[in-house]
Design a protein around this motif. Structure first.
Motif, PDB file in Angstrom:
ATOM      1  N   MET A 192       0.833  -1.210   0.000  1.00  0.00           N
ATOM      2  CA  MET A 192       0.000   0.000   0.000  1.00  0.00           C
ATOM      3  C   MET A 192       0.864   1.255   0.000  1.00  0.00           C
ATOM      4  O   MET A 192       2.003   1.238   0.422  1.00  0.00           O
ATOM      5  CB  MET A 192      -0.897   0.025   1.251  1.00  0.00           C
ATOM      6  CG  MET A 192      -2.004  -0.988   1.221  1.00  0.00           C
ATOM      7  SD  MET A 192      -3.157  -0.687  -0.141  1.00  0.00           S
ATOM      8  CE  MET A 192      -4.336   0.379   0.666  1.00  0.00           C
ATOM      9  N   GLY A 193       0.276   2.332  -0.462  1.00  0.00           N
ATOM     10  CA  GLY A 193       1.008   3.588  -0.475  1.00  0.00           C
ATOM     11  C   GLY A 193       1.723   3.805  -1.798  1.00  0.00           C
ATOM     12  O   GLY A 193       1.440   3.120  -2.778  1.00  0.00           O
ATOM     13  N   ILE A 194       2.603   4.783  -1.790  1.00  0.00           N
ATOM     14  CA  ILE A 194       3.349   5.085  -3.010  1.00  0.00           C
ATOM     15  C   ILE A 194       4.702   4.394  -2.940  1.00  0.00           C
ATOM     16  O   ILE A 194       5.425   4.523  -1.962  1.00  0.00           O
ATOM     17  CB  ILE A 194       3.531   6.611  -3.166  1.00  0.00           C
ATOM     18  CG1 ILE A 194       2.172   7.276  -3.399  1.00  0.00           C
ATOM     19  CG2 ILE A 194       4.478   6.920  -4.317  1.00  0.00           C
ATOM     20  CD1 ILE A 194       2.226   8.765  -3.588  1.00  0.00           C
ATOM     21  N   GLU A 195       4.983   3.634  -3.987  1.00  0.00           N
ATOM     22  CA  GLU A 195       6.270   2.948  -4.034  1.00  0.00           C
ATOM     23  C   GLU A 195       7.098   3.466  -5.204  1.00  0.00           C
ATOM     24  O   GLU A 195       6.638   3.483  -6.340  1.00  0.00           O
ATOM     25  CB  GLU A 195       6.048   1.446  -4.202  1.00  0.00           C
ATOM     26  CG  GLU A 195       6.110   0.685  -2.909  1.00  0.00           C
ATOM     27  CD  GLU A 195       5.958  -0.800  -3.156  1.00  0.00           C
ATOM     28  OE1 GLU A 195       6.995  -1.488  -3.220  1.00  0.00           O
ATOM     29  OE2 GLU A 195       4.802  -1.244  -3.320  1.00  0.00           O
ATOM     30  N   VAL A 196       8.294   3.874  -4.902  1.00  0.00           N
ATOM     31  CA  VAL A 196       9.207   4.374  -5.921  1.00  0.00           C
ATOM     32  C   VAL A 196      10.302   3.324  -6.064  1.00  0.00           C
ATOM     33  O   VAL A 196      10.975   3.000  -5.085  1.00  0.00           O
ATOM     34  CB  VAL A 196       9.806   5.725  -5.474  1.00  0.00           C
ATOM     35  CG1 VAL A 196      10.916   6.154  -6.399  1.00  0.00           C
ATOM     36  CG2 VAL A 196       8.710   6.785  -5.404  1.00  0.00           C
ATOM     37  N   LYS A 197      10.392   2.757  -7.255  1.00  0.00           N
ATOM     38  CA  LYS A 197      11.340   1.652  -7.426  1.00  0.00           C
ATOM     39  C   LYS A 197      12.426   1.977  -8.443  1.00  0.00           C
ATOM     40  O   LYS A 197      12.130   2.211  -9.613  1.00  0.00           O
ATOM     41  CB  LYS A 197      10.586   0.394  -7.872  1.00  0.00           C
ATOM     42  CG  LYS A 197       9.988  -0.351  -6.707  1.00  0.00           C
ATOM     43  CD  LYS A 197       9.546  -1.747  -7.120  1.00  0.00           C
ATOM     44  CE  LYS A 197       8.497  -2.266  -6.153  1.00  0.00           C
ATOM     45  NZ  LYS A 197       7.310  -2.775  -6.824  1.00  0.00           N
TER      46      LYS A 197
ATOM     47  N   LEU B 240      12.095   4.128  -2.546  1.00  0.00           N
ATOM     48  CA  LEU B 240      11.494   4.538  -1.280  1.00  0.00           C
ATOM     49  C   LEU B 240      10.002   4.300  -1.307  1.00  0.00           C
ATOM     50  O   LEU B 240       9.423   3.981  -2.343  1.00  0.00           O
ATOM     51  CB  LEU B 240      11.829   5.978  -0.923  1.00  0.00           C
ATOM     52  CG  LEU B 240      11.726   7.089  -1.954  1.00  0.00           C
ATOM     53  CD1 LEU B 240      10.297   7.560  -2.073  1.00  0.00           C
ATOM     54  CD2 LEU B 240      12.606   8.246  -1.522  1.00  0.00           C
ATOM     55  N   GLU B 241       9.409   4.425  -0.119  1.00  0.00           N
ATOM     56  CA  GLU B 241       8.000   4.114   0.014  1.00  0.00           C
ATOM     57  C   GLU B 241       7.348   5.159   0.908  1.00  0.00           C
ATOM     58  O   GLU B 241       7.919   5.564   1.915  1.00  0.00           O
ATOM     59  CB  GLU B 241       7.874   2.730   0.661  1.00  0.00           C
ATOM     60  CG  GLU B 241       6.525   2.108   0.466  1.00  0.00           C
ATOM     61  CD  GLU B 241       6.408   0.781   1.195  1.00  0.00           C
ATOM     62  OE1 GLU B 241       7.404   0.323   1.801  1.00  0.00           O
ATOM     63  OE2 GLU B 241       5.303   0.213   1.171  1.00  0.00           O
ATOM     64  N   PHE B 242       6.165   5.629   0.491  1.00  0.00           N
ATOM     65  CA  PHE B 242       5.387   6.511   1.360  1.00  0.00           C
ATOM     66  C   PHE B 242       4.129   5.764   1.769  1.00  0.00           C
ATOM     67  O   PHE B 242       3.265   5.507   0.925  1.00  0.00           O
ATOM     68  CB  PHE B 242       5.014   7.801   0.627  1.00  0.00           C
ATOM     69  CG  PHE B 242       6.202   8.585   0.125  1.00  0.00           C
ATOM     70  CD1 PHE B 242       7.096   9.165   1.020  1.00  0.00           C
ATOM     71  CD2 PHE B 242       6.422   8.745  -1.235  1.00  0.00           C
ATOM     72  CE1 PHE B 242       8.188   9.888   0.557  1.00  0.00           C
ATOM     73  CE2 PHE B 242       7.514   9.464  -1.702  1.00  0.00           C
ATOM     74  CZ  PHE B 242       8.402  10.040  -0.807  1.00  0.00           C
ATOM     75  N   VAL B 243       4.034   5.391   3.039  1.00  0.00           N
ATOM     76  CA  VAL B 243       2.840   4.683   3.491  1.00  0.00           C
ATOM     77  C   VAL B 243       1.800   5.706   3.936  1.00  0.00           C
ATOM     78  O   VAL B 243       2.145   6.838   4.277  1.00  0.00           O
ATOM     79  CB  VAL B 243       3.152   3.669   4.624  1.00  0.00           C
ATOM     80  CG1 VAL B 243       4.162   2.653   4.153  1.00  0.00           C
ATOM     81  CG2 VAL B 243       3.610   4.378   5.874  1.00  0.00           C
ATOM     82  N   PRO B 244       0.510   5.326   3.931  1.00  0.00           N
ATOM     83  CA  PRO B 244      -0.535   6.300   4.258  1.00  0.00           C
ATOM     84  C   PRO B 244      -0.427   6.817   5.696  1.00  0.00           C
ATOM     85  O   PRO B 244      -0.016   6.081   6.594  1.00  0.00           O
ATOM     86  CB  PRO B 244      -1.830   5.500   4.082  1.00  0.00           C
ATOM     87  CG  PRO B 244      -1.467   4.350   3.222  1.00  0.00           C
ATOM     88  CD  PRO B 244      -0.043   4.033   3.514  1.00  0.00           C
ATOM     89  N   GLY B 245      -0.795   8.081   5.862  1.00  0.00           N
ATOM     90  CA  GLY B 245      -0.964   8.636   7.198  1.00  0.00           C
ATOM     91  C   GLY B 245       0.282   9.060   7.931  1.00  0.00           C
ATOM     92  O   GLY B 245       0.309   9.053   9.156  1.00  0.00           O
TER      93      GLY B 245
ATOM     94  N   LEU C 227       1.069   3.578  -7.088  1.00  0.00           N
ATOM     95  CA  LEU C 227       0.235   3.954  -5.940  1.00  0.00           C
ATOM     96  C   LEU C 227      -0.728   2.801  -5.698  1.00  0.00           C
ATOM     97  O   LEU C 227      -1.494   2.439  -6.596  1.00  0.00           O
ATOM     98  CB  LEU C 227      -0.521   5.251  -6.238  1.00  0.00           C
ATOM     99  CG  LEU C 227      -1.211   5.950  -5.063  1.00  0.00           C
ATOM    100  CD1 LEU C 227      -1.378   7.421  -5.372  1.00  0.00           C
ATOM    101  CD2 LEU C 227      -2.539   5.340  -4.712  1.00  0.00           C
ATOM    102  N   ASP C 228      -0.653   2.210  -4.537  1.00  0.00           N
ATOM    103  CA  ASP C 228      -1.421   0.999  -4.217  1.00  0.00           C
ATOM    104  C   ASP C 228      -1.289  -0.032  -5.341  1.00  0.00           C
ATOM    105  O   ASP C 228      -2.268  -0.679  -5.718  1.00  0.00           O
ATOM    106  CB  ASP C 228      -2.902   1.338  -3.993  1.00  0.00           C
ATOM    107  CG  ASP C 228      -3.084   2.235  -2.770  1.00  0.00           C
ATOM    108  OD1 ASP C 228      -2.124   2.361  -1.988  1.00  0.00           O
ATOM    109  OD2 ASP C 228      -4.171   2.804  -2.620  1.00  0.00           O
TER     110      ASP C 228
END
Lengths: 287, 262, 128
Positions: free
Chosen positions: A1-6, A23-28, A61-62
């Motif tokens: 889940m969230g935004i994953e940059v690969k 990197l990864e941005f998880v919700p909240g 994103l997700d």
């Protein structure tokens, strides 16, 4: 889940701006994306928001590729220094357009914020000063229904009072919506306590990633007489030093050896985020 | 068929184009009617409104204006991108919006010739009717074909505007000027080359084949039909093909749009 | 003391210690000095977060330390309140720490200044 940059890479001609970012941005959560000028922060954010294309790598994103997908892109709002709003358009009209395109918009909140920042929404965007452009874009960012809000130098041109107001509103908004905020800024001292996680980017690569608290727990200043300090910090990851007469200080990142005896003459204290950042990202020859 | 987002963007772009168009028309009315009228009041020469109306080809004017507007899409693209709209949706919506506006433009043009007195009758002012108006034996069929052709042609030229406009968007302002100058030069050289070859015996072969091609494209390959009964099949095919090229061409080009700092 | 004064006196987050510890310490200090009486409501996570620009997760971590220590209690849907007996708990804990943190330090300092035991006792009497 969230935004994953690969494994994002970006090359402008011969210049390699990003060299494999993961990197990864998880919700909240509130993230800080820190880096010096030219480190590649804005390029990375522009790639995430599908404004420019990476040379290699993916952004999802997700699990969905963001690039050509409206349902993913509508979850993202990127406020950046670059002005994509037409100069001749009135702010009210721009809010209307934002509502039409994002599907909804919190006008009550926007009007409240505009009043707090004393921004007249009947003005044309092109007539605004740098500071008020930032304020307008911040208002949109806070009132838009996107779940991931990227703020690229949101403090640009804001005076101390407006920054204070912005931090309050950001925290208030975060408490209510629990959205994800990603802030890229040079004002590390002011933002440090707002952030939960941090990415430090240097020369197009992620240098540090993690919870601010954990990162800071590994960062120390070892100070005292030079000989004792050097002896104590032997084998540790020394990222910088400073001296004042006979007193010498080593900046250490990566933790200290608890087994090691700390001499009475040497003091050991934690760094704040700004000090850590400066020492991690100094180029050779800079002090 | 359209997602809610695609519909909103299409409506937004249609309204934008309509407002821009009305803005231009407003200033044209000011420039060509109101100012001359004011001047005529001063030197007490009555304005020849009749003549003005007779010589105004609304359809052709809108045809030209709309394809000109189609060239400039970058401002909209930037704003849409800031608002989380994908390139694909921008492309789709722009194509649909311009289909709407160019069709509307042609309908207005036709209505103008039908409703406003002092105008030449529609089939006399229409280029299509002049060239192909007697192709079918049935006059109704000819009119229907003419309507289809006008609407299609207007749209394809607008598509061409979108396509060319988006290609220009890929370049920086400086590059755009250079390309423009290069194209203009090439054009002048090309035309003078054809002109000179047409007048010189040694090049008649080439000139003749170019001429042949033109005759083929306008629908008179055998060069023995009379004006008015040319065969519109080839022009239809040419314009459809051009439409397809512009359509997919603009999709590819828009997919490569970057946001530059300008 | 008004709320604003409480804020000005206690909430000053700038030492190098982790922020969540500072949050806990400052609320504890306010309970100790009586700025927050037993049973009184302490500021919510959101309020502290908003007024001092601290990430709510960090504030919550500090608050949870106080909950674990029995100094404040959560009342669902209403907020956080100073627990009954919180003041006594703090006093008790600080007394225990007093010898370790303050007395030993004091004696160390006195020795460095060549102050004798008798002199130190006299100084303490004078100060009392």
């Amino acid at each position: 889940m969230g935004i994953e940059v690969k494994n994002i890479k970006k090359r402008f001609g011969k210049h390699e701006v990003l060299r494999g970012i993961n990197l990864e941005f998880v919700p909240g959560k509130i993230y800080g994306l820190l880096g010096r000028n030219g480190a590649g922060k804005s390029t990375l954010l522009n790639i995430i928001a599908a404004r420019i294309f990476p040379t290699a790598g993916t952004v999802t994103l997700d699990g969905k590729t963001v690039c050509d997908d409206d349902s993913a892109l509508e979850q993202i709002y990127l406020m950046s220094e670059r002005n994509l709003y037409p100069e001749g358009e009135r702010l009210k009209k721009l809010l209307k357009t934002t509502e039409l395109l994002y599907g909804s918009f919190d006008y009550t909140y926007a009007n409240k914020l505009a009043a707090e920042f004393s921004l007249d929404l009947n003005q044309k965007f092109g007539k605004l000063s740098t500071g008020y452009r930032s304020i307008f874009k911040l208002i949109v960012a806070l009132c838009v229904p996107a779940r991931y809000v990227f703020l690229d130098e949101p403090d640009l041109g804001l005076d101390a009072n407006h920054r204070e107001l912005f931090y309050r509103e950001l925290m208030e908004n975060y408490a209510q919506t629990h959205r994800t905020f990603i802030v890229s800024t040079h004002l590390i001292g002011e933002f440090a306590n707002l952030l939960e996680r941090v990415f430090i980017i240097k020369n197009g690569q992620i240098l540090v990633a993690g919870e601010v608290e954990d990162v800071l727990a590994k960062a120390y200043l070892i100070a005292g007489p030079k000989e004792d300090v050097c002896k104590y910090s032997a084998g540790l990851n020394v990222i910088g030093h400073e001296s004042l007469g006979n007193i010498y200080g080593n900046y250490v990142f990566g933790g200290v050896d608890d087994e090691r005896h700390l001499p009475d003459t040497v003091s050991l204290e934690h760094l704040d985020l700004q000090k850590l950042f400066i020492n991690l990202t100094n180029e050779k020859g800079e002090k | 068929m359209l997602t809610a987002k695609e519909r909103s963007v299409t409506i937004y772009l249609f309204k934008r184009a309509l407002v821009q168009l009305l803005y231009i028309i407003f200033w044209m009315i000011v420039g060509f009617v109101l100012v001359p009228a004011a001047i005529s009041l001063i030197n007490s020469n009555p304005l020849d409104l009749k003549g003005l109306l007779r010589n105004t080809h609304v359809g052709q004017m809108l045809f030209f204006l709309i394809s000109l507007l189609a060239l400039f899409g970058y401002r909209d693209f930037k704003l849409l991108n800031q608002n989380g709209i994908s390139r694909k949706t921008y492309w789709k919506a722009r194509l649909l919006a311009y289909f709407g506006i160019s069709t509307l433009g042609q309908i207005v043009g036709i209505l103008f010739t039908l409703l406003v007195p002092f105008q030449d009758s529609w089939n006399r002012s229409s280029i299509y009717m002049e060239m192909y108006g007697k192709f079918f034996a049935n006059p109704l069929l000819n009119i229907l074909a003419a309507l289809a052709f006008i609407i299609l042609a207007a749209y394809v030229v607008a598509l061409g505007g979108i396509f060319v406009g988006s290609i220009f968007t890929l370049f920086t302002r400086k590059q755009r000027v250079l390309i423009f100058v290069a194209l203009a030069t090439l054009n002048v050289v090309g035309v003078s080359f054809i002109a000179s070859s047409a007048s010189q015996d040694s090049f008649t072969g080439l000139a003749r084949s170019i001429l042949k091609l033109i005759y083929f494209l306008v629908g008179d390959a055998s060069r023995n039909a009379t004006l008015g009964s040319f065969d519109p099949t080839v022009p239809f095919i040419v314009i459809l093909l051009a439409g397809i090229v512009f359509c997919y061409g603009s999709r590819i080009v828009i997919a490569h749009f970057k946001l530059k700092s300008e | 003391m008004t709320d604003d004064e409480v804020k000005r006196v206690y909430f000053n987050f700038n030492s190098a210690e982790p922020i969540y510890l500072q949050v806990a310490q400052q609320i504890e200090e306010a309970i100790f000095t009586g700025s927050y009486h037993e049973g009184a409501q302490v500021p919510s996570t959101t309020e502290i977060s908003r007024d001092f620009h601290i990430n709510p997760a960090t504030v919550l971590k500090g608050m949870n330390r106080l909950v674990e220590a029995g100094l404040i209690v959560k009342k669902r849907g209403i907020g956080m309140f100073v627990a009954e007996g919180a003041h006594a708990v703090i006093v008790d804990r600080r007394r225990k720490a007093f010898y370790q943190d303050k007395v030993i330090q004091l004696i160390k300092e006195a020795k460095g200044l060549q102050i004798s035991e008798g002199e130190l006792v006299d100084l303490i009497k004078r100060g009392f």
